[in-house]
Design a protein around this motif. Structure first.
Motif, PDB file in Angstrom:
ATOM      1  N   TYR A  33      -5.945  -8.613   0.443  1.00 23.31           N
ATOM      2  CA  TYR A  33      -4.552  -8.551   0.019  1.00 23.31           C
ATOM      3  C   TYR A  33      -4.358  -9.427  -1.195  1.00 23.31           C
ATOM      4  N   LYS A  82       0.301  -6.615  -1.544  1.00 26.02           N
ATOM      5  CA  LYS A  82      -0.389  -5.329  -1.373  1.00 26.02           C
ATOM      6  C   LYS A  82      -1.617  -5.550  -0.513  1.00 26.02           C
ATOM      7  N   THR A 112      -3.972   1.593   2.364  1.00 22.22           N
ATOM      8  CA  THR A 112      -3.221   0.551   1.668  1.00 22.22           C
ATOM      9  C   THR A 112      -1.783   0.558   2.140  1.00 22.22           C
ATOM     10  N   GLU A 127       2.152  -1.956   1.356  1.00 24.79           N
ATOM     11  CA  GLU A 127       2.844  -3.063   0.690  1.00 24.79           C
ATOM     12  C   GLU A 127       3.961  -3.566   1.588  1.00 24.79           C
TER      13      GLU A 127
END
Length: 1194
Positions: free
Chosen positions: A984, A1020, A1036, A1038
């Motif tokens: 991250y 992220k 992924t 966020e």
């Protein structure tokens, strides 16, 4: 003087004779010629087997017969003798066996119902009629019934029953109203085969009180009527009104409209039904469906096609009819009813049975003493009919014995017959659906030959046409016939002549040298007879100068010429026609020997004029058109295609060549460049013309090469620069001699369709290629690898022969040779074929699997012996599947995958396997018939691979400095998971990425909390799983940590401070003063520098705002403004919408592009237009507003 017989050119009969074909079948009954000959009886006329009579008329049961001496008649009724002398109402016609029963004076028709049979007998035997079932017709009345009115809601289906009384014969049903008008029918409303009236859905217009079913009995010419049926169709509104009138408010819910619905069948019921029909009848299949919208019916035949010329659709395609039905029409027929909501199917299994029908009915025999003969009675049917024999109406089993007779099933053989052997035999072929009865006599006579044709008949025919010379004869034993020409000629043979079985001599193409005297000689062992006839050959009538197309001016004169050449002994009659009718009765039309003249031509005279020349033997005609035009001062020369050539003549006629000569027609002012010659083969392709040759426009003669056994006619066309003429009249016909074929069929193939057959096919020769009559094919075959001799069979002019009983998939050598009555074609080359394939017998052995990687495996196997393939080896097929756990196997079927490897390959690759999985496979060999048995199942295991991405990733419970991650493991771990990797990094306000942090998480975790993160920061995350092989795909996400509440509070306080509010009010006041000043100065017409009006309203050059000197450039719409300083109350998207402002500068300045100068005053160009101008180019259509200006000043 000889009697004359003419053969017309337009219709030449193929057979001319006085009596029946002389094949010893019958004895002529001309008393002047053969008055002393005896003959057993023969039934010539009888009533039908199923004889329905009109009870209002006398009953007439027919039975007529011939024989010598004339036969006597007797009758049986219901199997016992019918004594007509005891019944005063029954009489028999004199010299006949026909019964007349007088029921008009007294008696009833029902009294004479029964089964009648007539017997005609003389000294030579007895013939019997069919069993004639006599029944009176019946037209019963409808039973009285009370029919309740029918009320339906709009859209419902309905069947109105008819159920007519049972009559004889069955009635014809139709529906009408009280006014005897037929009720209209459509795809929605139609009458079924049973007479009922079907409604797929009802409409309000179907409401009426007079639905009446009528039954018409044709035999008695009566019509019976059913009680009228009343139908009322009410709409939803009407139904709701009715319900509301009868129910209280609390009870009334209202009727709903009929919903649209998919089709269902009203008839027949269910999904399947059976239908049986007899051969030769009309097969009628019916499907009627209901539904909303109205369904449409379609028909198909499963595993077949509907016969093209025998299939008809009736009743708006609800009824399928096939005429002349045969056993081949048996099968499953499917009707499909469709509408927009769906479809429904019904399958009708049709079985075609057959009453007995003749294959070979027994024929009369005329034999002489000591001769042998055969009676054959062959019939077919479904089921197979039984054959029974009778002699003189008595079953042969109980009839008197005849030593010359031997019965073998459907055949009676006679040997060394004597006069007492004469009798009439009956053959009865019967099954459960009917019977056939045929009489055939055996008449033993000893008679010398007799010629029945009159002597010295004179036949006259046109040259190159067929000539037929009659020689009708009789004798017992059957005489042989020979023809001779002249007094000392030899017997004529069939190389040039055709000798018919009835004694007629045919000369296919009569030439001048065919004329003369012909003698017919009939011989048998008892004597000889002869007769002479005479033949004259006449020249054909020809038009050597044809009328020509003419274009004449109105009021002028036109002349058509028609010169005829004919035989000197024939006198032609010339007739002129206009448009295929008689000439107008007008003195302006005059005809002399060779010309038709029309004076003072009018527009009505235009058309086609035909010159027709007729003799007693032939006729010819030629036509030309007349076009009438208005007068012109100076007629221009006519340029047109040539007139057709004429006066065609054939000379130097040889077996394979002939010389054609013609006379050119008018070239119509454009020289002829070439002549095109075409031919017609009247024997094989009448009416079709083919290209023969082309010659230059200066030639009028051509030497033409011909083929054998072709009846040639030629025509010629002329061509110039304008175009091609119409064809000339056809030349005389020329028949070339027959020869053996000079070529063999092409496209010869041998392919088996079953394991034990060989189907030999070829492309047959056409008639032109046959070179002679009697075209056949010699089909030969033998095994390629054996020592067998060729097996041959001669077949008719077909294109296929099936060899049965062959071993499976054996190579054969095949030859197909053409032949005709003259001889054989050249020896053909042999081609190779194979008998039929069968499924392979052996499975591939020694199957081995080599796992290449986690998704790919290589399979090897040993080939099967070629003999075990039993067909063309097409390749090998691998079936493989992934082993399922017991729980999954219970849920779904194992999905097997298939890979096919062409040819004789013994290995192949299996791609796309799933890592870390158990697989099973087997291998099969494939030929043209299908697959062989499977090999032993072989199991293998794929190694681990990298996993797929985790199934999901979620961030929950965000705080100031922590985030919690939750995830689901990968859907395809492809091995044993060892750990997870989390990476991250932070993202700042400008979307720049910060440093990356790696974190390893145990494989058994599905939740992890990250601590010590920055508050109010976006992060992220990159997350993936790992096996021992490596890392899988990442997922992924966020997320943002929460905001510090103290800092957020301070930011809000700044925006609400008093000094900030005061500053904003001062700025707003300044803007307002500025606008008021501009408005006042403008209304006073103050002098400002004004530029000339710009031509295209282009934007003025924009001056940028300079922060150092405080000057401002031109401002545009809101998208170009710089953002307000922090603390401004403008929206977050940095724009102020137009509707937020009360006024616009455009409203004040009438659309000018304005600027502010250094002192804040507004200057700019303005126009005198009353209306606003639309923005042009890329300029915004939204005018600047004061608020926008304020945004710029801050």
């Amino acid at each position: 003087m000889p009697k004359k017989k003419h053969f017309s050119a337009g219709r030449v009969p193929l057979i001319l004779f006085l009596c029946q074909m002389i094949s010893a079948l019958d004895v002529p009954l001309d008393s002047k010629l053969l008055g002393d000959l005896v003959q057993p009886p023969t039934i010539t006329q009888q009533s039908p087997k199923d004889y329905i009579i009109d009870p209002r008329e006398n009953i007439v049961i027919q039975c007529e017969a011939k024989g010598r001496p004339p036969p006597s008649f007797s009758w049986t009724r219901n199997g016992t003798h019918f004594d007509i002398d005891k019944d005063p109402l029954v009489t028999m016609k004199p010299g006949s066996g026909t019964l007349v029963i007088n029921i008009l004076s007294e008696g009833k028709a029902e009294t004479y119902e029964g089964v009648y049979q007539c017997t005609a007998r003389n000294e030579r035997g007895a013939a019997i009629s069919n069993n004639i079932v006599v029944r009176p017709s019946r037209s019963p009345l409808w039973t009285k019934e009370r029919l309740e009115p029918i009320t339906l809601r709009n859209g419902q289906s309905l069947v109105l029953p008819c159920r007519p009384p049972i009559g004889l014969p069955p009635a014809i049903i139709f529906w009408m109203d009280n006014s005897f008008q037929r009720l209209p029918q459509s795809e929605r409303v139609s009458q079924g085969l049973n007479g009922d009236l079907y409604f797929s859905n009802v409409l309000p217009e179907d409401t009426r009180e007079d639905y009446i079913c009528y039954a018409r009995f044709n035999h008695t010419q009566t019509i019976q009527q059913k009680q009228p049926i009343s139908l009322k169709v009410i709409s939803v509104d009407e139904l709701n009104d009715t319900i509301a009138a009868n129910l209280s408010d609390t009870e009334f819910y209202g009727a709903k409209p009929s919903k649209e619905r998919p089709p269902t069948f009203l008839t027949p019921e269910g999904n399947e039904s059976l239908k049986e029909e007899l051969r030769g009848n009309v097969l009628s299949l019916e499907c009627i469906a209901e539904g909303l919208p109205t369904p449409v019916i379609y028909w198909i035949k499963e595993d077949g096609t509907l016969p093209v010329n025998r299939t008809f659709y009736r009743n708006f395609k609800k009824t399928l009819q096939i005429t002349q039905v045969s056993e081949a029409d048996s099968g499953n027929y499917q009707c499909i009813a469709k509408n927009t909501l769906g479809a429904v199917h019904h399958t009708i299994s049709v079985t075609v049975k057959a009453a007995p029908y003749w294959i070979s009915a027994p024929q009369n025999l005329v034999l002489s003493p000591g001769e042998n003969g055969t009676l054959i009675c062959r019939a077919n049917g479904n089921p197979k009919p039984r054959i029974g024999w009778l002699t003189n109406g008595v079953p042969v089993e109980i009839a008197p014995d005849d030593p010359s007779r031997k019965i073998d099933g459907d055949t009676i053989m006679f040997s060394n017959v004597q006069e007492r052997s004469s009798a009439v035999y009956q053959c009865n072929a019967s099954n459960e659906y009917g019977y056939l009865l045929a009489n055939a006599f055996v008449n033993v006579l000893a008679e010398p030959p007799r010629i029945l044709t009159s002597a010295n008949i004179l036949y006259q025919v046109i040259a190159n046409r067929p000539a037929l010379l009659d020689c009708a004869f009789f004798g017992s034993p059957l005489p042989t016939i020979e023809w001779f020409k002249g007094t000392k000629g030899r017997a004529l043979h069939e190389d040039i002549y055709v000798l018919h079985d009835n004694g007629t001599l045919e000369i296919p193409v009569a030439q001048k040298d065919s004329a003369g005297t012909y003698t017919c000689v009939a011989r048998n062992k008892l004597g000889m007879a002869k007769n002479e006839v005479h033949l004259e050959i006449k020249d054909p009538t020809r038009i050597i100068k044809q009328p020509e197309y003419a274009v004449v001016q109105r009021g002028s004169k036109v002349s058509f010429e028609c010169k005829v050449k004919h035989d000197d002994t024939l006198i032609p009659t010339i007739m002129w026609l206009k448009d295929n009718g008689e000439l107008p009765n007008d003195e302006r039309f005059s005809v002399d020997k060779d010309h038709l003249v029309v004076t003072d031509v009018s527009d009505d005279d235009g058309g086609t004029y035909t010159c027709a020349a007729n003799t007693t033997l032939d006729s010819v005609s030629a036509s030309a058109g007349l076009r009438v035009v208005a007068p012109t001062p100076t007629p221009a020369p006519i340029y047109d295609v040539p007139n057709p050539p004429f006066d065609l003549e054939l000379t130097n006629q040889l077996d394979k060549s002939v010389q054609l000569t013609w006379t050119p027609g008018d070239d119509n002012n454009s020289p002829i460049t070439k002549f095109i010659i075409e031919y017609e083969d009247a024997m094989h392709e009448a009416g079709i013309w083919h290209h023969q040759a082309e010659v230059s426009g200066t030639q009028t003669t051509a030497q033409l090469t011909l083929s054998p056994y072709v009846n040639y006619s030629f025509r010629v066309m002329a061509e110039n620069s304008i175009g091609r003429s119409v064809p000339s009249e056809a030349s005389e016909q020329y028949l070339t001699k027959a020869a053996e074929p000079d070529q063999n069929p092409t496209s010869v193939e041998g392919i088996g369709t079953e394991p034990d057959n060989l189907v030999i096919t070829w492309k047959p020769l056409n008639g032109f290629q046959s070179n002679g009559p009697g075209l056949q094919y010699k089909v030969s075959w033998r095994q390629k690898d054996g020592d067998d001799e060729w097996t041959s069979v001669v077949v008719a002019n077909v294109s296929k022969y099936i060899v049965s009983g062959t071993p499976t998939f054996v190579p054969y050598l095949i030859k197909v040779q053409a032949l005709n009555d003259v001889g054989f074609a050249p020896e053909p080359a042999a081609v190779m074929g194979h008998s039929g394939e069968d499924l392979p017998m052996v499975a591939p052995g020694n199957v081995r699997v080599n796992v290449v990687n986690s998704t790919l495996a290589e399979v090897h196997w040993d080939p099967v012996p070629l003999k075990s393939v039993r067909g063309h080896l097409q390749g090998y097929r691998i079936y493989y599947w992934k082993a399922q756990s017991s729980s999954k196997r219970n849920r779904r079927h194992i999905e097997k995958k298939i890979l096919t490897f062409q040819g004789s390959k013994t290995h192949g690759m299996l791609p796309g396997l799933q890592p870390y999985s158990h697989y099973t496979l087997n291998v099969r060999v494939v030929n043209g018939k299908g697959e062989g048995p499977a090999s032993t199942d072989r199991a293998f295991h794929t190694p681990e691979g990298v996993p797929s991405a985790p199934s999901s990733l979620k961030i929950v419970n965000p705080t100031l400095d922590s985030l919690t991650l939750e995830w689901d493991p990968p859907s395809h771990p492809n091995g044993v998971l060892t750990e997870y990797t989390l990476r991250y990094q932070p993202i700042n306000s400008t979307h720049e990425l910060g440093p990356l942090v790696d974190l390893k998480i145990p494989a058994n975790k599905t939740r992890w909390t990250l601590k010590h993160l920055n508050f109010s920061t976006r992060y992220k995350f990159y997350f993936y799983a790992q096996t021992s092989v490596g890392s899988g795909s990442q997922i992924t996400e966020e997320a943002i940590t929460t905001v510090d509440e103290a800092m957020a509070s301070r930011q809000v306080d700044i925006a609400t401070q008093g000094w900030f509010i005061g500053l904003m009010c001062a700025v707003a006041l300044l803007i307002l003063i500025l606008l008021i000043v501009c408005f006042i100065r403008r209304n006073k017409g103050g002098k400002y520098p004004v530029k000339e009006k710009e031509d295209a309203h282009a934007d003025p050059e924009i001056q940028p705002m300079k922060e150092d000197d405080g000057t401002f450039g031109e401002y545009s719409d809101a998208e170009d403004h710089k953002p307000l300083k922090k603390g401004s109350r403008t929206p977050s998207d940095r724009t102020v919408k137009k509707e937020d402002s009360d006024d616009s500068l455009v409203d004040y300045g009438e659309g000018v592009n304005g600027q502010f100068n250094e002192d804040g005053s507004f200057i700019g160009q303005y126009s005198g237009k009353k209306e606003k101008e639309p923005a042009e180019g890329n300029e915004s259509s939204e005018a600047p507003s004061p608020v926008n200006a304020m945004n710029s000043f801050v």
